[in-house]
Scaffold this active site. Structure first.
Site, PDB file in Angstrom:
ATOM      1  N   LYS A  47       0.830  -1.203   0.000  1.00 30.14           N
ATOM      2  CA  LYS A  47       0.000   0.000   0.000  1.00 30.14           C
ATOM      3  C   LYS A  47       0.863   1.251   0.000  1.00 30.14           C
ATOM      4  O   LYS A  47       0.629   2.184  -0.770  1.00 30.14           O
ATOM      5  CB  LYS A  47      -0.903   0.004   1.248  1.00 30.14           C
ATOM      6  CG  LYS A  47      -1.635   1.318   1.458  1.00 30.14           C
ATOM      7  CD  LYS A  47      -2.446   1.311   2.732  1.00 30.14           C
ATOM      8  CE  LYS A  47      -1.724   1.840   3.937  1.00 30.14           C
ATOM      9  NZ  LYS A  47      -1.472   3.285   3.912  1.00 30.14           N
ATOM     10  N   ASN A  48       1.868   1.266   0.876  1.00 32.75           N
ATOM     11  CA  ASN A  48       2.651   2.488   1.043  1.00 32.75           C
ATOM     12  C   ASN A  48       3.603   2.751  -0.115  1.00 32.75           C
ATOM     13  O   ASN A  48       4.300   3.758  -0.125  1.00 32.75           O
ATOM     14  CB  ASN A  48       3.420   2.468   2.369  1.00 32.75           C
ATOM     15  CG  ASN A  48       2.491   2.674   3.554  1.00 32.75           C
ATOM     16  OD1 ASN A  48       1.296   2.948   3.362  1.00 32.75           O
ATOM     17  ND2 ASN A  48       3.011   2.542   4.756  1.00 32.75           N
ATOM     18  N   ARG A 117      -4.193  10.356   3.789  1.00 26.98           N
ATOM     19  CA  ARG A 117      -3.111  11.328   3.857  1.00 26.98           C
ATOM     20  C   ARG A 117      -2.117  11.194   2.699  1.00 26.98           C
ATOM     21  O   ARG A 117      -1.495  12.172   2.284  1.00 26.98           O
ATOM     22  CB  ARG A 117      -2.398  11.174   5.206  1.00 26.98           C
ATOM     23  CG  ARG A 117      -1.327  12.201   5.428  1.00 26.98           C
ATOM     24  CD  ARG A 117      -0.656  12.001   6.758  1.00 26.98           C
ATOM     25  NE  ARG A 117       0.665  12.573   6.743  1.00 26.98           N
ATOM     26  CZ  ARG A 117       0.968  13.791   7.161  1.00 26.98           C
ATOM     27  NH1 ARG A 117       0.037  14.571   7.648  1.00 26.98           N
ATOM     28  NH2 ARG A 117       2.197  14.235   7.099  1.00 26.98           N
ATOM     29  N   ASP A 141      -6.920  14.431  13.188  1.00 24.55           N
ATOM     30  CA  ASP A 141      -7.728  13.235  13.137  1.00 24.55           C
ATOM     31  C   ASP A 141      -8.059  12.869  14.564  1.00 24.55           C
ATOM     32  O   ASP A 141      -7.841  13.660  15.469  1.00 24.55           O
ATOM     33  CB  ASP A 141      -6.995  12.115  12.393  1.00 24.55           C
ATOM     34  CG  ASP A 141      -5.558  12.024  12.833  1.00 24.55           C
ATOM     35  OD1 ASP A 141      -5.335  11.963  14.052  1.00 24.55           O
ATOM     36  OD2 ASP A 141      -4.666  12.029  11.970  1.00 24.55           O
ATOM     37  N   ASP A 330       4.382   0.616  12.046  1.00 21.47           N
ATOM     38  CA  ASP A 330       3.132   0.012  11.563  1.00 21.47           C
ATOM     39  C   ASP A 330       2.915  -1.404  12.111  1.00 21.47           C
ATOM     40  O   ASP A 330       1.817  -1.942  11.995  1.00 21.47           O
ATOM     41  CB  ASP A 330       3.122  -0.023  10.022  1.00 21.47           C
ATOM     42  CG  ASP A 330       2.869   1.366   9.429  1.00 21.47           C
ATOM     43  OD1 ASP A 330       2.558   2.296  10.190  1.00 21.47           O
ATOM     44  OD2 ASP A 330       2.998   1.512   8.197  1.00 21.47           O
TER      45      ASP A 330
HETATM   46  C1  UD1 Z   1       4.373   6.807   6.288  1.00 22.00           C
HETATM   47  C2  UD1 Z   1       3.450   5.623   6.162  1.00 22.00           C
HETATM   48  C3  UD1 Z   1       3.004   5.136   7.530  1.00 22.00           C
HETATM   49  C4  UD1 Z   1       4.213   4.853   8.398  1.00 22.00           C
HETATM   50  C5  UD1 Z   1       5.139   6.057   8.428  1.00 22.00           C
HETATM   51  C6  UD1 Z   1       6.434   5.781   9.184  1.00 22.00           C
HETATM   52  C7  UD1 Z   1       2.324   5.964   4.063  1.00 22.00           C
HETATM   53  C8  UD1 Z   1       1.063   6.254   3.359  1.00 22.00           C
HETATM   54  N1  UD1 Z   1       2.279   6.000   5.389  1.00 22.00           N
HETATM   55  O1  UD1 Z   1       3.641   7.882   6.856  1.00 22.00           O
HETATM   56  O2  UD1 Z   1       2.238   3.945   7.357  1.00 22.00           O
HETATM   57  O3  UD1 Z   1       3.783   4.567   9.714  1.00 22.00           O
HETATM   58  O4  UD1 Z   1       5.494   6.454   7.093  1.00 22.00           O
HETATM   59  O5  UD1 Z   1       7.054   4.671   8.655  1.00 22.00           O
HETATM   60  O6  UD1 Z   1       3.342   5.666   3.462  1.00 22.00           O
HETATM   61  N2  UD1 Z   1       6.638  14.762  10.430  1.00 22.00           N
HETATM   62  C9  UD1 Z   1       6.719  16.102  10.720  1.00 22.00           C
HETATM   63  N3  UD1 Z   1       6.723  16.998   9.673  1.00 22.00           N
HETATM   64  C10 UD1 Z   1       6.651  16.606   8.383  1.00 22.00           C
HETATM   65  C11 UD1 Z   1       6.570  15.219   8.093  1.00 22.00           C
HETATM   66  C12 UD1 Z   1       6.570  14.306   9.152  1.00 22.00           C
HETATM   67  O7  UD1 Z   1       6.786  16.496  11.876  1.00 22.00           O
HETATM   68  O8  UD1 Z   1       6.665  17.463   7.482  1.00 22.00           O
HETATM   69  C13 UD1 Z   1       6.653  13.797  11.556  1.00 22.00           C
HETATM   70  C14 UD1 Z   1       5.360  13.019  11.672  1.00 22.00           C
HETATM   71  O9  UD1 Z   1       4.414  13.718  12.438  1.00 22.00           O
HETATM   72  C15 UD1 Z   1       5.845  11.747  12.362  1.00 22.00           C
HETATM   73  C16 UD1 Z   1       7.227  11.543  11.769  1.00 22.00           C
HETATM   74  O10 UD1 Z   1       7.623  12.790  11.249  1.00 22.00           O
HETATM   75  O11 UD1 Z   1       6.015  11.954  13.727  1.00 22.00           O
HETATM   76  C17 UD1 Z   1       7.277  10.483  10.680  1.00 22.00           C
HETATM   77  O12 UD1 Z   1       6.300  10.747   9.695  1.00 22.00           O
HETATM   78  P1  UD1 Z   1       6.491  10.253   8.192  1.00 22.00           P
HETATM   79  O13 UD1 Z   1       7.679   9.390   8.083  1.00 22.00           O
HETATM   80  O14 UD1 Z   1       6.405  11.456   7.308  1.00 22.00           O
HETATM   81  O15 UD1 Z   1       5.217   9.341   7.985  1.00 22.00           O
HETATM   82  P2  UD1 Z   1       4.205   9.359   6.788  1.00 22.00           P
HETATM   83  O16 UD1 Z   1       4.933   9.547   5.501  1.00 22.00           O
HETATM   84  O17 UD1 Z   1       3.073  10.284   7.089  1.00 22.00           O
END
Ligand code: UD1
Length: 446
Positions: A47-48, A117, A141, A330
């Site tokens: 999925k990701n 998202r 959320d 996850d």
């Molecule tokens: C993706 C995955 C999710 C997985 C996560 C970590 C998808 C659709 N989702 O989510 O299943 O759990 O990676 O492996 O691929 N953050 C900030 N600012 C930003 C971006 C992120 O503060 O601009 C923080 C987030 O709040 C979180 C951390 O960084 O605490 C990691 O987030 P991120 O790696 O970006 O996760 P996603 O890409 O949203």
């Protein structure tokens, strides 16, 4: 690494949708506990990864084809988003083809972004390809909010102008993007992907430091390379991207879903079962499988995947979630659930998404003995959980609760099972084939 406190759980963006009577969203899973899961499962594309590949198809006019596509709800949401951007999306079993017009639209509406998202992954490709994008902010959320600051700061470093207005990120780069050196405060998966898919069409060289190394990011990079992009350092913390003037459509096969494969591995260990996971890539799950081995499981490789067998009650295991190659956040609900019925005490530390512990309250309804203190959960294993109605708060918590139902005495109802359908193809059918007593129900909970 950036500390916790600014973040929340992954994959729960549909939780803001209200349930209503008779809606398919009021579906639940009914699990009669006690089965030992034995048999074979097939793991399909991640999925990701597939969602990001679909968004990145926007980078080239023409038809891009993606194979090994999982049959999950989120693929339909991304297909709808791309259709609204003027693409022609065709789906058949295991395959999606995306016809991208010469001039796609530039707006991703709130009604879709709030559902999923990963919709924000169109931001980088749109700014790079057509010089403008308006993407709704995913917003809060049920259990918090997730920042976009790394995405925005990175795009600005690449020369885009970006601001928030009326709930949208509005980004523009009318004269194109230019290469830059970007260091991420945290190896964010989404930010790495958005910046990678922007930098491939920027003028000059971009370096992304402290980049995410997740296999799905590597898959996206390899997909972009087949479109003509020049990228070095995939799978390392430093990505070097030499921008090219244009990309061309491609055909790509999505890598297997390591989180789905890992979920089956935990299901085998928890139910003292024996599952052969076809298509699972053990090399993407090194730490989780090592941990399952220390819990007492026997993990062996097979021709096209791996097999997990467990003959006795699992031993408890301490875990700390971290960006890849660390233990994936996850799979944290699965490891908490395993510890809930394991022999001994364990500490699970969540370093990526603090809101991920929200589902612990549901496990406690099933008789689990868990204390949460900040980003640590202390778990005392009990012999067996006790079935009850519980609610899924996100995809992974939902799957974890189903596994909990399997090791509970009596009947467990997992409400809001639409979350699980967002990430697990044919979950109920596969569980049934492994010998579990699981059925779908809909309507009011009595
Ligand atoms: C993706 C995955 C999710 C997985 C996560 C970590 C998808 C659709 N989702 O989510 O299943 O759990 O990676 O492996 O691929 N953050 C900030 N600012 C930003 C971006 C992120 O503060 O601009 C923080 C987030 O709040 C979180 C951390 O960084 O605490 C990691 O987030 P991120 O790696 O970006 O996760 P996603 O890409 O949203």
């Amino acid at each position: 690494m950036r500390p916790l406190g600014i973040c929340a759980a992954a994959d729960q963006s549909l939780s803001v949708v209200k349930l209503w009577k008779g809606s398919p969203l009021s579906e639940r899973l009914r699990i009669v506990g006690g089965a030992r899961l034995v048999g074979e499962v097939q793991v399909t594309g991640a999925k990701n990864s597939v969602l990001k590949l679909m968004a990145a198809a926007l980078l080239a006019p023409g038809t891009t084809t993606i194979q090994n596509v999982p049959d999950i709800a989120d693929v339909s949401i991304m297909a709808e988003l791309l259709t609204r951007l003027g693409c022609t999306v065709h789906r058949e079993a295991g395959l999606v083809s995306i016809g991208v017009p010469a001039q796609p639209g530039h707006r991703a509406d709130y009604d879709l972004v709030r559902k999923m998202r990963a919709s924000i992954n169109v931001l980088g490709p749109l700014v790079a390809r057509i010089g403008e994008a308006e993407v709704a902010l995913p917003g809060g959320d049920a259990i918090g909010s997730r920042g976009l600051d790394f995405h925005i700061k990175g795009l600005e470093a690449l020369g885009a102008e970006a601001h928030n207005e009326h709930g949208y990120v509005i980004a523009s780069a009318p004269n194109g993007l230019r290469g830059a050196e970007i260091t991420l405060d945290f190896p964010s998966v989404g930010a790495t992907e958005n910046l990678l898919t922007a930098a491939v069409l920027a003028q000059g060289t971009t370096i992304i430091d402290n980049a995410a190394r997740e296999p799905e990011v590597v898959d996206l990079g390899e997909f972009l390379i087949t479109m003509g992009a020049e990228i070095k350092g995939l799978g390392t913390p430093t990505l070097v991207i030499q921008g090219v003037p244009r990309l061309h459509p491609t055909i790509h096969t999505v890598l297997p879903d390591r989180i789905v494969a890992g979920t089956w591995a935990f299901a085998a260990a928890m139910t003292r079962g024996d599952i052969t996971i076809h298509g699972g890539r053990a090399s993407d799950l090194e730490i989780p499988l090592e941990k399952l081995t220390s819990a007492g499981a026997i993990v062996t490789s097979t021709v096209d995947g791996f097999r997990v067998r467990m003959d006795s009650r699992p031993q408890s295991i301490d875990i700390a979630t971290l960006p890849y190659p660390g233990f994936p956040t996850d799979l944290q609900p699965m490891v908490i659930t395993l510890n809930a019925i394991a022999d001994g005490n364990a500490i699970v530390t969540e370093n990526v998404f603090e809101g991920r512990f929200m589902f612990v309250n549901e496990l406690i309804r099933l008789g689990a003995q868990i204390n949460v203190d900040g980003h640590h959960a202390a778990i005392h294993g009990v012999e067996q959980l006790s079935g009850a109605p519980v609610a899924a708060t996100d995809i992974r918590a939902g799957a974890g609760l189903v596994l909990a139902g399997l090791v509970s005495d009596g009947i467990t109802l997992v409400e809001d099972s639409f979350h699980i359908d967002r990430g697990y193809p044919n979950f109920v059918e596969q569980l049934q084939a492994l010998g579990a007593d699981v059925t779908r129900e809909s309507g009011d909970l009595r």
